[in-house]
Design an enzyme around this catalytic site. Structure first.
Site, PDB file in Angstrom:
ATOM      1  N   TRP A 110       0.819  -1.213   0.000  1.00  0.00           N
ATOM      2  CA  TRP A 110       0.000   0.000   0.000  1.00  0.00           C
ATOM      3  C   TRP A 110       0.850   1.259   0.000  1.00  0.00           C
ATOM      4  CZ3 TRP A 110      -4.358  -0.582  -2.089  1.00  0.00           C
ATOM      5  CH2 TRP A 110      -5.078  -1.766  -1.903  1.00  0.00           C
ATOM      6  N   ASP A 179      -2.168   6.884   5.955  1.00  0.00           N
ATOM      7  CA  ASP A 179      -3.157   5.947   5.434  1.00  0.00           C
ATOM      8  C   ASP A 179      -3.398   4.933   6.545  1.00  0.00           C
ATOM      9  OD1 ASP A 179      -4.638   3.942   4.279  1.00  0.00           O
ATOM     10  OD2 ASP A 179      -3.227   3.507   2.645  1.00  0.00           O
ATOM     11  N   LYS A 203     -12.300  -1.998   6.016  1.00  0.00           N
ATOM     12  CA  LYS A 203     -11.404  -2.883   6.764  1.00  0.00           C
ATOM     13  C   LYS A 203     -11.818  -2.963   8.236  1.00  0.00           C
ATOM     14  CE  LYS A 203      -8.833  -3.311   3.089  1.00  0.00           C
ATOM     15  NZ  LYS A 203      -7.825  -2.330   2.711  1.00  0.00           N
TER      16      LYS A 203
END
Ligand SMILES: *Cc1c(COP(=O)(O)O)cnc(C)c1O
Length: 368
Positions: A110, A179, A203
């Site tokens: 990511w 993030d 998530k």
């Protein structure tokens, strides 16, 4: 085509990395309210997003996010479409003026994506990368090469695929952007260190379809760019995230999750639960005499995505198949890294983790 079998009509133990398992009580509530929401004679999803029924849901979700995460008054809470992925570009578009730079820490799949997309819209700098070490650990702040004049340092608080997290947010002398998609609201956020945090909600907080962005309001307009309205944080904040039709369904369900988290004890309780779940799983791995093995640095172990290996890939395939047969699903590691990954987000009951751990002991006894 049949899907993965499960033995009973009961719900499975779902270890999916995203979207996540949700509290059954909330799924039941949504079911019960679905056809006729609060006596309006239709589903909430069919009503206007400007009508009183939705307005109450929307504002409660905004307020509950703010209270749960202890967001200071000078930060905006925004509900935005495009997932966390759009933020990879939207953050630099909003925060960086022409000629300015930001530094990015590349800690895994990511972090790599965030940097790659930022690079398409701004001149950003890689402050550190774990690629040569197989992304097996989080760096410490003294390893960062921060470009002079950087407006912010971008970090990924938890790498969902590699299974590592920053045990503490790094201490640096510039503002950070985080993030936090895969450990959103599983631990407190030090707001004095972050100018902006964002996360896809699927998530840890609800169904897919949106991101939450929390950003200091005095940064609005600082890029000097005349951004399209859908990409401009200031426009959404001025309209309480109702500048255009919002993703009503995920906001509705996430609102229920946030209210449930507050009623359950808030972030302190969810931080405690995360440590407990992770402790049980890492305990089983570490107590297996090396038969199960964690491939990541111990200090960087994720509390949300617990990755582990078995002695060989055939055993890993067998493990995933037999686990699914026993109603434990989505345990296969990401295709890019292999192995096993148990994702245990906010709503994951401890009992599911205990069920997995006892399956692990049985599987080792039968195959070890
Ligand atoms: C899942 C994930 C993303 C991407 O989220 P989308 O909402 O699917 O765009 C970004 N960052 C991290 C850390 C993630 O886990």
């Amino acid at each position: 085509m049949t899907t993965a079998p499960h033995q009973s009509s009961a719900r499975v133990h779902n270890f999916c990395a995203g979207p996540c398992t949700l509290p059954v009580s909330i799924l039941e509530e949504v079911r019960d309210e679905f056809l006729d929401f609060d006596g309006i004679g239709m589903s909430l999803l069919e009503d206007s997003h400007r009508a009183p029924a939705y307005d109450a849901v929307h504002n409660a979700a905004l307020a509950d996010f703010r209270s749960l995460a202890a967001v200071p008054d000078d930060y905006a809470v925004l509900f935005l479409q495009g997932g966390a992925t759009l933020q990879f570009a939207q953050v630099p578009m909003n925060l960086l003026a022409d000629g300015e730079t930001a530094s990015y820490v590349d800690t895994g799949a990511w972090g790599t994506k965030a940097l790659a997309d930022a690079r398409k819209v701004a001149a950003v700098h890689e402050a550190w990368t774990g690629v040569d070490e197989g992304f097996a650990r989080m760096p410490s702040a003294d390893e960062f090469d921060i470009a002079e004049g950087s407006r912010y340092l971008h970090i990924t608080s938890n790498e969902t695929i590699g299974g590592i997290r920053f045990p503490e947010y790094p201490k640096v002398d510039l503002p950070m952007v985080g993030d936090m998609s895969s450990d959103f609201l599983s631990r407190p956020i030090d707001w004095d260190r972050f100018d902006l945090v964002y996360g896809g909600v699927q998530k840890n907080l609800g169904p897919a379809g949106m991101a939450v962005v929390v950003v200091r309001r005095d940064l609005f307009g600082r890029s000097g760019h005349d951004l399209p309205s859908s990409l401009d944080y200031a426009v959404q904040d001025a309209n309480d995230s109702l500048a255009n039709t919002p993703p009503m369904f995920p906001i509705w369900v996430m609102g229920k999750v946030l209210a449930w988290m507050i009623a359950t004890g808030g972030l302190g309780e969810f931080e405690r639960r995360a440590a407990e779940r992770a402790g049980v799983l890492y305990g089983a791995i570490d107590g297996s005499d090396g038969w199960y093995r964690s491939p990541v640095d111990e200090a960087s172990r994720s509390y949300m995505n617990i990755v582990f290996r078995l002695p060989d890939e055939d055993l890993e395939k067998q493990f995933v198949a037999e686990a699914a047969h026993a109603d434990m699903v989505n345990l296969k590691g990401h295709r890019s890294v292999g192995g096993i990954r148990a994702s245990v987000y906010n709503a994951m009951p401890l009992e599911s983790v205990q069920t997995l751990v006892s399956f692990m002991a049985d599987f080792k006894a039968a195959n070890g």
